[in-house]
Scaffold this motif. Sequence first.
Motif, short mmCIF file in Angstrom:
data_model
loop_
_atom_site.label_atom_id
_atom_site.label_comp_id
_atom_site.label_asym_id
_atom_site.label_seq_id
_atom_site.Cartn_x
_atom_site.Cartn_y
_atom_site.Cartn_z
N ILE A 1 7.88 -0.79 7.18
CA ILE A 1 6.71 -0.50 6.72
C ILE A 1 5.65 -0.08 7.17
O ILE A 1 5.22 -0.55 8.40
CB ILE A 1 6.34 -1.73 5.46
N GLN A 2 5.25 1.05 7.03
CA GLN A 2 3.94 1.76 7.88
C GLN A 2 2.88 1.91 6.74
O GLN A 2 2.95 2.23 5.59
CB GLN A 2 4.46 3.15 7.96
N VAL A 3 1.66 1.45 7.23
CA VAL A 3 0.39 1.76 6.76
C VAL A 3 -0.26 2.73 7.75
O VAL A 3 -0.75 2.27 8.94
CB VAL A 3 -0.20 0.59 6.45
N VAL B 1 1.13 4.04 2.37
CA VAL B 1 1.98 2.84 2.67
C VAL B 1 3.30 3.56 2.40
O VAL B 1 3.65 4.31 1.29
CB VAL B 1 1.92 1.80 1.89
N SER B 2 4.36 3.43 3.51
CA SER B 2 5.77 4.13 3.21
C SER B 2 6.62 2.97 3.72
O SER B 2 6.28 2.14 4.47
CB SER B 2 5.71 5.28 3.91
N ALA C 1 12.29 8.54 12.10
CA ALA C 1 11.53 9.69 11.73
C ALA C 1 10.08 8.90 11.50
O ALA C 1 8.98 9.56 11.97
CB ALA C 1 11.78 10.25 10.26
N MET C 2 9.97 7.75 10.88
CA MET C 2 8.76 6.94 10.87
C MET C 2 8.30 6.74 12.14
O MET C 2 7.21 6.95 12.28
CB MET C 2 9.11 5.63 9.99
N ALA D 1 8.13 -4.85 10.66
CA ALA D 1 9.48 -4.73 10.40
C ALA D 1 9.76 -5.87 9.52
O ALA D 1 9.37 -7.14 10.06
CB ALA D 1 10.02 -4.80 11.97
N ALA D 2 10.48 -5.76 8.40
CA ALA D 2 11.09 -7.07 7.82
C ALA D 2 12.31 -7.20 8.01
O ALA D 2 13.37 -6.06 8.01
CB ALA D 2 10.76 -6.63 6.20
N TRP D 3 12.75 -8.46 8.48
CA TRP D 3 14.31 -8.71 8.94
C TRP D 3 14.35 -9.92 8.14
O TRP D 3 13.75 -10.98 8.58
CB TRP D 3 14.20 -8.62 10.22
#
Length: 88
Positions: A32-34, A40-41, A51-52, A64-66
Amino acid sequence: MPRFAEFDASSLRHTSAVEGGFPWRGQTVTLIQVDAKGIVSQATRVTEKRAMLAQAGPKDLILAAWPGQWSQDVFLVDDLKAAREEID
């Protein structure tokens, strides 16, 4: 003059501290990017994650959600260079 976002993620664990290395390519891992503008993406596929990480800037917040054993764990991506190398 543009205003850049600042984040305090001190309560999160860091991806660089995961024993055995963080599973960047894992199907259950979501990034997840802010960005500095507040956009937010998310990225779930390896190509999206690559790419992110490639376009992320120093003012962006990357999480990073894990999945853990009992809950979803969220980590701060604290070393973009190492993350980029691992996902390639």
